[in-house]
Motif scaffolding. Structure first.
Motif, PDB file in Angstrom:
ATOM      1  N   HIS A 287     -14.110  -1.501  56.247  1.00  0.00           N
ATOM      2  CA  HIS A 287     -13.888  -1.011  57.732  1.00  0.00           C
ATOM      3  C   HIS A 287     -14.550   0.503  57.972  1.00  0.00           C
ATOM      4  N   PRO A 288     -16.022   0.272  58.097  1.00  0.00           N
ATOM      5  CA  PRO A 288     -16.561   1.536  58.402  1.00  0.00           C
ATOM      6  C   PRO A 288     -15.993   2.102  59.479  1.00  0.00           C
ATOM      7  N   GLU A 289     -15.941   3.577  59.367  1.00  0.00           N
ATOM      8  CA  GLU A 289     -15.377   4.415  60.441  1.00  0.00           C
ATOM      9  C   GLU A 289     -16.091   4.237  61.663  1.00  0.00           C
ATOM     10  N   ILE A 290     -15.615   4.162  62.762  1.00  0.00           N
ATOM     11  CA  ILE A 290     -16.365   3.862  64.240  1.00  0.00           C
ATOM     12  C   ILE A 290     -16.003   5.281  64.924  1.00  0.00           C
ATOM     13  N   ILE A 291     -16.725   5.913  65.344  1.00  0.00           N
ATOM     14  CA  ILE A 291     -16.508   7.264  66.157  1.00  0.00           C
ATOM     15  C   ILE A 291     -16.994   7.022  67.672  1.00  0.00           C
ATOM     16  N   ILE A 292     -16.210   7.096  68.570  1.00  0.00           N
ATOM     17  CA  ILE A 292     -16.556   7.098  69.987  1.00  0.00           C
ATOM     18  C   ILE A 292     -17.156   8.492  70.245  1.00  0.00           C
ATOM     19  N   GLN A 293     -18.534   8.256  70.818  1.00  0.00           N
ATOM     20  CA  GLN A 293     -19.193   9.322  70.902  1.00  0.00           C
ATOM     21  C   GLN A 293     -19.301   9.951  72.696  1.00  0.00           C
ATOM     22  N   ASN A 294     -19.356   8.864  73.445  1.00  0.00           N
ATOM     23  CA  ASN A 294     -19.462   9.233  74.885  1.00  0.00           C
ATOM     24  C   ASN A 294     -18.803   7.793  75.399  1.00  0.00           C
ATOM     25  N   ILE A 295     -18.026   8.162  76.600  1.00  0.00           N
ATOM     26  CA  ILE A 295     -17.535   7.364  77.671  1.00  0.00           C
ATOM     27  C   ILE A 295     -18.099   7.684  78.951  1.00  0.00           C
ATOM     28  N   VAL A 296     -18.845   6.868  79.429  1.00  0.00           N
ATOM     29  CA  VAL A 296     -19.532   7.221  80.920  1.00  0.00           C
ATOM     30  C   VAL A 296     -18.760   6.282  82.012  1.00  0.00           C
ATOM     31  N   SER A 297     -18.111   6.959  82.806  1.00  0.00           N
ATOM     32  CA  SER A 297     -17.540   6.165  83.832  1.00  0.00           C
ATOM     33  C   SER A 297     -17.497   6.547  85.256  1.00  0.00           C
TER      34      SER A 297
END
Length: 196
Positions: A106-116
């Motif tokens: 389970h590699p760590e997944i980091i949310i870097q940017n959400i464009v809305s």
């Protein structure tokens, strides 16, 4: 239309949820990768080191692109939700495991940017907004770009406001950041009498 009806109409326009256009997430497999071998063995992978330093692997369901770098870092872009970004990266992990690459469970997944994107529901006078919002958080050069750049501290995002009332929100880490940004902007416009 009465003033209270106009106010309700504005509130309805702002309260609809913004649409997520792109989620960028990063992760890694904890080891260097031979990108030539990955590109050769992983169907649908593009790799041309002269043009871009990473291999590009596209998932179809959900639709996204994973940028796989020699360092083992992976960036997922183009997902339409956080769940889609996680699912896309899990597909990449499974495919890399299928090539015999030792990927953590389970590699760590980091949310870097959400464009809305969103819509305030009424046209905007960008010149008046630039003056009213204060120049320290604003960039507005209509000769260079047709939108006004407005940096917020809470939430910590950058917004692009357009004369049509459309707004693009970038830099968010959580889907609620875009909703909060639209609320902050709508409140400031109301306070300044610029929401009509």
């Amino acid at each position: 239309m009465t003033t209270s009806e106009q106010s309700l109409e504005r509130e309805d326009a702002v309260t609809h949820s913004p649409t997520i256009e792109n989620v960028v997430a990063s992760t890694g497999v904890g080891q260097e990768l031979d990108l030539d071998a990955v590109a050769e063995d992983l169907d649908g992978t593009e790799y041309d080191r002269e043009k871009f330093p990473g291999a590009i692997y596209r998932t179809q369901d959900p639709k996204s692109a994973a940028l796989i770098f020699r360092s083992g870092k992976i960036v997922c872009t183009g997902a339409k939700s956080i769940d889609d970004a996680h699912e896309s990266l899990n597909i990449v992990f499974d495919n890399l495991r299928g090539l015999g690459i030792d990927v953590l469970p389970h590699p760590e997944i980091i949310i870097q940017n959400i464009v809305s994107s969103g819509d305030l529901g009424y046209p905007l006078n960008l010149n008046a907004i630039a003056i009213g919002f204060g120049l320290e958080n604003i960039e507005y050069e209509p000769e260079q770009f047709p939108g006004l750049v407005y940096r917020l501290d809470d939430p910590d995002v950058v917004t692009l406001l357009f004369g049509s009332g459309k707004v693009v929100i970038t830099g968010g880490k959580n889907p609620t950041d875009a909703e909060r940004a639209l609320d902050v902007i709508a409140s400031r416009l109301d306070e300044l009498g610029l929401s009509e």
